[in-house]
Design an enzyme around this catalytic site. Structure first.
Site, PDB file in Angstrom:
ATOM      1  N   ASP A  38      -1.823   2.213  11.777  1.00  0.00           N
ATOM      2  CA  ASP A  38      -2.454   0.902  11.633  1.00  0.00           C
ATOM      3  C   ASP A  38      -3.119   0.598  12.992  1.00  0.00           C
ATOM      4  O   ASP A  38      -2.882   1.311  13.969  1.00  0.00           O
ATOM      5  CB  ASP A  38      -1.342  -0.115  11.300  1.00  0.00           C
ATOM      6  CG  ASP A  38      -1.831  -1.545  11.349  1.00  0.00           C
ATOM      7  OD1 ASP A  38      -2.842  -1.848  10.699  1.00  0.00           O
ATOM      8  OD2 ASP A  38      -1.211  -2.362  12.056  1.00  0.00           O
ATOM      9  N   ASP A  40      -4.346  -3.212  14.345  1.00  0.00           N
ATOM     10  CA  ASP A  40      -3.952  -4.499  14.930  1.00  0.00           C
ATOM     11  C   ASP A  40      -2.439  -4.616  15.058  1.00  0.00           C
ATOM     12  O   ASP A  40      -1.707  -4.431  14.090  1.00  0.00           O
ATOM     13  CB  ASP A  40      -4.462  -5.653  14.054  1.00  0.00           C
ATOM     14  CG  ASP A  40      -5.967  -5.813  14.133  1.00  0.00           C
ATOM     15  OD1 ASP A  40      -6.516  -5.715  15.248  1.00  0.00           O
ATOM     16  OD2 ASP A  40      -6.599  -6.025  13.078  1.00  0.00           O
ATOM     17  N   GLU A  85       2.216 -14.121   4.659  1.00  0.00           N
ATOM     18  CA  GLU A  85       2.212 -12.682   4.961  1.00  0.00           C
ATOM     19  C   GLU A  85       3.548 -12.234   5.551  1.00  0.00           C
ATOM     20  O   GLU A  85       4.063 -11.170   5.214  1.00  0.00           O
ATOM     21  CB  GLU A  85       1.080 -12.360   5.954  1.00  0.00           C
ATOM     22  CG  GLU A  85       1.007 -10.891   6.327  1.00  0.00           C
ATOM     23  CD  GLU A  85       0.109 -10.617   7.522  1.00  0.00           C
ATOM     24  OE1 GLU A  85       0.513  -9.843   8.401  1.00  0.00           O
ATOM     25  OE2 GLU A  85      -1.003 -11.182   7.573  1.00  0.00           O
ATOM     26  N   SER A 153      -7.023   0.409   8.797  1.00  0.00           N
ATOM     27  CA  SER A 153      -6.918  -0.999   9.184  1.00  0.00           C
ATOM     28  C   SER A 153      -7.497  -1.970   8.172  1.00  0.00           C
ATOM     29  O   SER A 153      -8.565  -1.728   7.605  1.00  0.00           O
ATOM     30  CB  SER A 153      -7.638  -1.198  10.528  1.00  0.00           C
ATOM     31  OG  SER A 153      -7.713  -2.565  10.844  1.00  0.00           O
ATOM     32  N   ALA A 154      -6.798  -3.083   8.002  1.00  0.00           N
ATOM     33  CA  ALA A 154      -7.290  -4.175   7.161  1.00  0.00           C
ATOM     34  C   ALA A 154      -8.188  -5.097   7.993  1.00  0.00           C
ATOM     35  O   ALA A 154      -8.632  -6.134   7.524  1.00  0.00           O
ATOM     36  CB  ALA A 154      -6.116  -4.953   6.580  1.00  0.00           C
ATOM     37  N   LYS A 202      -3.206  -0.625   1.085  1.00  0.00           N
ATOM     38  CA  LYS A 202      -3.555   0.579   1.833  1.00  0.00           C
ATOM     39  C   LYS A 202      -3.293   1.835   1.005  1.00  0.00           C
ATOM     40  O   LYS A 202      -3.940   2.851   1.175  1.00  0.00           O
ATOM     41  CB  LYS A 202      -2.804   0.614   3.163  1.00  0.00           C
ATOM     42  CG  LYS A 202      -3.355  -0.431   4.142  1.00  0.00           C
ATOM     43  CD  LYS A 202      -2.801  -0.243   5.526  1.00  0.00           C
ATOM     44  CE  LYS A 202      -3.510  -1.147   6.524  1.00  0.00           C
ATOM     45  NZ  LYS A 202      -2.973  -1.018   7.870  1.00  0.00           N
TER      46      LYS A 202
END
Length: 289
Positions: A38, A40, A85, A153-154, A202
């Site tokens: 990932d 961030d 989240e 990554s989102a 993901k």
């Protein structure tokens, strides 16, 4: 075996299992290894000197390319959705549509700002974005040993790439799956490309990119780095996987989430702002230790 695994920030549910995975991976050789990470709060810092560091979205949200009115709206979205989240009492199924809603609304707001492509480098330069301590060794060592690094990554791919480019570590072995901006001929943001990648899909992203994993089918040993439970599915596209070692950064809401991270990740790094442990593992896997 790896002294860094006895650091105070390191927690493992089953240290014996970790040793077995590592030994099996060493035996197979570093030319069978790939790293999936990932971005961030995993490769970047969560905080520095007590102050939160920005994510890819934050870098843009906090910049002067965004009007104050838009900043307010983005902040409202953050205050509404971030607590959801990280709420350990809600299931992923429950969170999923809400995360899609958050990302979609945020992207719509950004598109309205008519952001110019040629200003992104400046925005990153002026931001407080920071890769974790030890990032040079991490990126450079993977490159030197030709170990592929997939960053999944989102966040916003254009910003993410600029962060690693400015840090001098965007090497040829790095591949990025993320949300990319779509600019018109004049270089103005008009939309985001392709399917939305958010924190909980993901797995679908991994399965859509089968070509990438097909190329890497001679690398069935995976080192996975993440900071959320959604990151655990990033390797679902890997074909004929032999071993996977999952390292999770637990940055926030530690007490509430520690157990679920210990149940899901092999190694949990609690409030650790460095890449010291992943680096020690990489050195071990490449026979440098």
């Amino acid at each position: 075996m790896i002294t860094e695994l006895s650091n105070p920030s390191v927690f493992m549910r089953d240290p014996q299992r970790v040793q077995e995975i590592l030994q099996s991976m060493v035996k197979a050789g570093s030319n069978t290894v790939q790293v999936i990470s990932d971005f961030d709060m995993t490769l970047t810092r969560f905080a520095f000197n007590g102050k939160r560091c920005p994510t890819c979205h934050n870098i843009l949200d906090n910049s002067k390319l965004i009007s104050n009115d838009c900043k307010e709206k983005l902040k409202e979205l953050l205050n509404t959705y971030y607590p959801i989240e990280i709420d350990s009492s809600r299931s992923i199924d429950e969170k999923l549509p809400l995360m899609v809603e958050w990302w979609t609304k945020a992207h719509e707001l950004l598109v309205q700002q008519e952001i110019r492509k040629d200003l992104l480098a400046m925005v990153v330069r002026e931001s407080d974005a920071m890769l974790r301590e030890g990032y040079e060794l991490f990126f450079n060592h993977l490159h030197e040993h030709s170990i592929p690094l997939l960053i999944f990554s989102a966040g916003i791919g254009d910003i993410l790439e600029e962060v690693i480019r400015q840090a001098g570590v965007f090497h040829s072995n790095v591949k990025v799956f993320s949300n990319y901006m779509d600019f018109d001929e004049a270089g103005v943001l008009r939309a985001f490309k392709g399917e939305l990648i958010h924190i909980y899909n993901k797995r679908e992203g991994a399965l859509l990119n089968t070509g990438h994993f097909q190329e890497l089918r001679t690398r069935p040993n995976v080192l996975l780095l993440g900071d959320s439970l959604g990151d655990l599915t990033m390797a679902d596209g890997v074909q004929d996987m032999e071993n996977i070692l999952k390292i999770g950064f637990l940055n926030d809401k530690v007490e509430e989430r520690k157990q679920s991270y210990l149940d899901s990740y092999d190694i949990v790094l609690v409030k650790d702002e460095t890449l010291e442990v992943p680096n020690a593992i990489l050195l071990y896997l490449t026979g440098n230790k």
